[in-house]
Design a protein around this motif. Structure first.
Motif, PDB file in Angstrom:
ATOM      1  N   VAL A 161       0.831  -1.204   0.000  1.00 44.76           N
ATOM      2  CA  VAL A 161       0.000   0.000   0.000  1.00 44.76           C
ATOM      3  C   VAL A 161       0.870   1.259   0.000  1.00 44.76           C
ATOM      4  O   VAL A 161       0.574   2.236  -0.703  1.00 44.76           O
ATOM      5  N   ILE A 162       1.961   1.236   0.751  1.00 49.29           N
ATOM      6  CA  ILE A 162       2.856   2.398   0.799  1.00 49.29           C
ATOM      7  C   ILE A 162       3.552   2.596  -0.543  1.00 49.29           C
ATOM      8  O   ILE A 162       3.686   3.726  -1.032  1.00 49.29           O
ATOM      9  N   TYR A 163       4.003   1.493  -1.146  1.00 52.20           N
ATOM     10  CA  TYR A 163       4.637   1.607  -2.472  1.00 52.20           C
ATOM     11  C   TYR A 163       3.638   2.086  -3.521  1.00 52.20           C
ATOM     12  O   TYR A 163       4.001   2.863  -4.421  1.00 52.20           O
ATOM     13  N   ILE A 164       2.399   1.622  -3.439  1.00 58.83           N
ATOM     14  CA  ILE A 164       1.378   2.068  -4.390  1.00 58.83           C
ATOM     15  C   ILE A 164       1.184   3.578  -4.287  1.00 58.83           C
ATOM     16  O   ILE A 164       1.073   4.278  -5.309  1.00 58.83           O
ATOM     17  N   ALA A 165       1.133   4.083  -3.066  1.00 54.38           N
ATOM     18  CA  ALA A 165       0.983   5.530  -2.883  1.00 54.38           C
ATOM     19  C   ALA A 165       2.136   6.286  -3.523  1.00 54.38           C
ATOM     20  O   ALA A 165       1.944   7.341  -4.143  1.00 54.38           O
ATOM     21  N   GLY A 166       3.358   5.752  -3.388  1.00 58.75           N
ATOM     22  CA  GLY A 166       4.513   6.405  -4.004  1.00 58.75           C
ATOM     23  C   GLY A 166       4.463   6.369  -5.520  1.00 58.75           C
ATOM     24  O   GLY A 166       4.773   7.366  -6.190  1.00 58.75           O
ATOM     25  N   ILE A 167       4.066   5.226  -6.076  1.00 57.43           N
ATOM     26  CA  ILE A 167       3.998   5.100  -7.536  1.00 57.43           C
ATOM     27  C   ILE A 167       2.905   5.988  -8.113  1.00 57.43           C
ATOM     28  O   ILE A 167       3.085   6.617  -9.170  1.00 57.43           O
ATOM     29  N   GLN A 168       1.774   6.061  -7.422  1.00 57.02           N
ATOM     30  CA  GLN A 168       0.672   6.873  -7.934  1.00 57.02           C
ATOM     31  C   GLN A 168       0.969   8.372  -7.885  1.00 57.02           C
ATOM     32  O   GLN A 168       0.292   9.153  -8.568  1.00 57.02           O
ATOM     33  N   ASN A 169       1.947   8.770  -7.106  1.00 55.51           N
ATOM     34  CA  ASN A 169       2.337  10.188  -7.054  1.00 55.51           C
ATOM     35  C   ASN A 169       3.240  10.601  -8.222  1.00 55.51           C
ATOM     36  O   ASN A 169       3.533  11.783  -8.377  1.00 55.51           O
ATOM     37  N   ILE A 170       3.686   9.623  -9.006  1.00 49.35           N
ATOM     38  CA  ILE A 170       4.509   9.951 -10.167  1.00 49.35           C
ATOM     39  C   ILE A 170       3.606  10.518 -11.264  1.00 49.35           C
ATOM     40  O   ILE A 170       2.614   9.884 -11.644  1.00 49.35           O
ATOM     41  N   PRO A 171       3.898  11.696 -11.795  1.00 52.53           N
ATOM     42  CA  PRO A 171       3.046  12.273 -12.851  1.00 52.53           C
ATOM     43  C   PRO A 171       2.994  11.380 -14.083  1.00 52.53           C
ATOM     44  O   PRO A 171       4.030  10.886 -14.556  1.00 52.53           O
ATOM     45  N   ASP A 172       1.796  11.159 -14.593  1.00 50.28           N
ATOM     46  CA  ASP A 172       1.648  10.343 -15.806  1.00 50.28           C
ATOM     47  C   ASP A 172       2.376  10.970 -16.989  1.00 50.28           C
ATOM     48  O   ASP A 172       2.893  10.263 -17.856  1.00 50.28           O
ATOM     49  N   GLU A 173       2.414  12.316 -16.997  1.00 50.23           N
ATOM     50  CA  GLU A 173       3.068  13.006 -18.108  1.00 50.23           C
ATOM     51  C   GLU A 173       4.553  12.661 -18.189  1.00 50.23           C
ATOM     52  O   GLU A 173       5.138  12.582 -19.286  1.00 50.23           O
ATOM     53  N   LEU A 174       5.167  12.441 -17.024  1.00 53.05           N
ATOM     54  CA  LEU A 174       6.593  12.116 -16.989  1.00 53.05           C
ATOM     55  C   LEU A 174       6.854  10.754 -17.630  1.00 53.05           C
ATOM     56  O   LEU A 174       7.793  10.587 -18.415  1.00 53.05           O
ATOM     57  N   ILE A 175       6.026   9.786 -17.304  1.00 53.52           N
ATOM     58  CA  ILE A 175       6.186   8.447 -17.881  1.00 53.52           C
ATOM     59  C   ILE A 175       5.860   8.460 -19.369  1.00 53.52           C
ATOM     60  O   ILE A 175       6.550   7.818 -20.171  1.00 53.52           O
ATOM     61  N   GLU A 176       4.817   9.206 -19.745  1.00 55.99           N
ATOM     62  CA  GLU A 176       4.457   9.288 -21.163  1.00 55.99           C
ATOM     63  C   GLU A 176       5.563   9.952 -21.981  1.00 55.99           C
ATOM     64  O   GLU A 176       5.887   9.516 -23.092  1.00 55.99           O
ATOM     65  N   ALA A 177       6.175  10.984 -21.418  1.00 54.31           N
ATOM     66  CA  ALA A 177       7.271  11.663 -22.111  1.00 54.31           C
ATOM     67  C   ALA A 177       8.464  10.725 -22.288  1.00 54.31           C
ATOM     68  O   ALA A 177       9.115  10.722 -23.344  1.00 54.31           O
ATOM     69  N   ALA A 178       8.742   9.931 -21.270  1.00 48.71           N
ATOM     70  CA  ALA A 178       9.849   8.977 -21.377  1.00 48.71           C
ATOM     71  C   ALA A 178       9.564   7.923 -22.436  1.00 48.71           C
ATOM     72  O   ALA A 178      10.461   7.526 -23.195  1.00 48.71           O
ATOM     73  N   SER A 179       8.307   7.487 -22.518  1.00 50.58           N
ATOM     74  CA  SER A 179       7.935   6.495 -23.539  1.00 50.58           C
ATOM     75  C   SER A 179       8.073   7.072 -24.936  1.00 50.58           C
ATOM     76  O   SER A 179       8.559   6.402 -25.865  1.00 50.58           O
ATOM     77  N   VAL A 180       7.639   8.331 -25.098  1.00 50.02           N
ATOM     78  CA  VAL A 180       7.756   8.986 -26.402  1.00 50.02           C
ATOM     79  C   VAL A 180       9.224   9.118 -26.808  1.00 50.02           C
ATOM     80  O   VAL A 180       9.574   8.973 -27.993  1.00 50.02           O
ATOM     81  N   ASP A 181      10.088   9.365 -25.841  1.00 51.14           N
ATOM     82  CA  ASP A 181      11.520   9.515 -26.134  1.00 51.14           C
ATOM     83  C   ASP A 181      12.209   8.186 -26.392  1.00 51.14           C
ATOM     84  O   ASP A 181      13.423   8.148 -26.630  1.00 51.14           O
ATOM     85  N   GLY A 182      11.454   7.096 -26.318  1.00 58.01           N
ATOM     86  CA  GLY A 182      12.014   5.790 -26.638  1.00 58.01           C
ATOM     87  C   GLY A 182      12.521   4.995 -25.455  1.00 58.01           C
ATOM     88  O   GLY A 182      13.221   3.988 -25.646  1.00 58.01           O
ATOM     89  N   ALA A 183      12.195   5.403 -24.233  1.00 53.52           N
ATOM     90  CA  ALA A 183      12.655   4.664 -23.049  1.00 53.52           C
ATOM     91  C   ALA A 183      11.932   3.323 -22.955  1.00 53.52           C
ATOM     92  O   ALA A 183      10.725   3.233 -23.185  1.00 53.52           O
ATOM     93  N   SER A 184      12.671   2.284 -22.626  1.00 52.78           N
ATOM     94  CA  SER A 184      12.077   0.962 -22.439  1.00 52.78           C
ATOM     95  C   SER A 184      11.389   0.888 -21.077  1.00 52.78           C
ATOM     96  O   SER A 184      11.531   1.785 -20.244  1.00 52.78           O
ATOM     97  N   ARG A 185      10.653  -0.197 -20.853  1.00 49.44           N
ATOM     98  CA  ARG A 185       9.996  -0.371 -19.548  1.00 49.44           C
ATOM     99  C   ARG A 185      11.026  -0.451 -18.430  1.00 49.44           C
ATOM    100  O   ARG A 185      10.808   0.102 -17.353  1.00 49.44           O
ATOM    101  N   PHE A 186      12.117  -1.160 -18.705  1.00 51.05           N
ATOM    102  CA  PHE A 186      13.166  -1.242 -17.682  1.00 51.05           C
ATOM    103  C   PHE A 186      13.797   0.125 -17.448  1.00 51.05           C
ATOM    104  O   PHE A 186      14.117   0.484 -16.307  1.00 51.05           O
ATOM    105  N   GLY A 187      13.976   0.907 -18.507  1.00 55.65           N
ATOM    106  CA  GLY A 187      14.542   2.244 -18.349  1.00 55.65           C
ATOM    107  C   GLY A 187      13.637   3.154 -17.550  1.00 55.65           C
ATOM    108  O   GLY A 187      14.108   3.940 -16.722  1.00 55.65           O
TER     109      GLY A 187
END
Length: 281
Positions: A161-187
């Motif tokens: 539950v604590i880890y979920i709270a931390g992950i959900q605080n990550i902005p979706d835009e940040l992950i989407e931008a990384a995906s657009v830039d070609g970052a892999s799931r591991f990256g």
């Protein structure tokens, strides 16, 4: 505002200070003094210097064995609980169907009391070991891994539950931008998710650390009667020293003081790491 705070500060703080003195500081200081005494009750204490601590090191091997067993159990439990809790948190933050039900199910073991949990798992584990002519108290290894299983089963959902709270605080835009830039799931995991959940990791690390180190009721219920007390952890060893034989009260108090110092050092380490991360942030 500052004038009002100064005016009412004493009124609001006095009850807290009195409670702290009565419930913690005075008993701690009395316990520290009694660790240097031979006593049956707090009214007949006789000062004997460091003899209780000398007995603890030279005569009482159970304490050192319990310390080693507790340290090994803590390391294994902290690593395994946080590893599986983080994996579950990752899986349950991907929008899977029935996510809320899974979160509830995984969290529920944390609501069960330690004694009940210990007896339940004793029956389950013995039900398997009896087929091979063993029980959980036959070997120290069985008790060790039995306690690790209990710790994982009870704590993984809570840490998740604590880890979920931390992950959900990550902005979706940040992950989407990384995906657009070609970052892999591991990256994305390595460079975005893991650094972002470090505050959650710090909390989970020390919750699992302190809970593992202070484990008592599960140890009592699951492995009571193990040969040569090889599966006895620190908290249970201190309890048995106090209430096992008359005349060991001073020795038990010396053990309790050392145990308190270790827990205090863990708390100070947590405070230091937390402040260091805040300054870096």
């Amino acid at each position: 505002m500052e004038r009002s705070i100064r005016k009412w500060f004493v009124i609001f703080m006095v009850p807290t200070i009195i409670t702290f003195l009565i419930a913690f500081l005075i008993p701690f200081l009395m316990g520290l003094y009694l660790s240097f005494c031979d006593f049956r009750s707090v009214t007949d204490a006789e000062f004997v210097g460091f003899s209780n601590y000398v007995r603890l090191v030279t005569e009482n091997k159970d304490f050192l064995n319990s310390l080693r067993f507790t340290a090994a159990f803590t390391v294994v439990s902290v690593v395994s609980v946080n590893f599986f809790a983080f994996l579950l948190a990752l899986a349950l933050t991907r929008g899977l169907r029935g996510t809320n039900i899974f979160r509830t199910v995984f969290f529920m073991p944390n609501l069960i009391g330690g004694i009940v949990l210990g007896y339940i798992w004793q029956v389950l584990i013995n039900g398997i070991l009896y087929n091979y002519g063993y029980s959980i108290t036959s070997k120290a290894e069985f008790g060790f891994f039995g306690l690790v299983i209990i710790m994982n089963w009870q704590m993984i959902g809570y840490m998740m539950v604590i880890y979920i709270a931390g992950i959900q605080n990550i902005p979706d835009e940040l992950i989407e931008a990384a995906s657009v830039d070609g970052a892999s799931r591991f990256g994305i995991l390595k460079n975005i998710i893991l650094p972002s959940v470090m505050p959650s990791f710090t909390i989970c690390l020390f919750l699992t650390l302190t809970n593992s180190f202070k484990l008592f009721d599960q140890n009592l219920a699951l492995t009571a009667g193990a040969p040569a007390n090889k599966t006895r952890m620190l908290a249970l060893d201190i309890y048995n020293t106090f209430y096992g034989r008359v005349g060991n009260e001073g020795l038990g108090q010396a053990k309790a003081v050392i145990f308190s110092i270790i827990v205090a050092l863990i708390a100070l380490l947590q405070l230091y790491i937390t402040r260091s991360r805040e300054e870096e942030g």
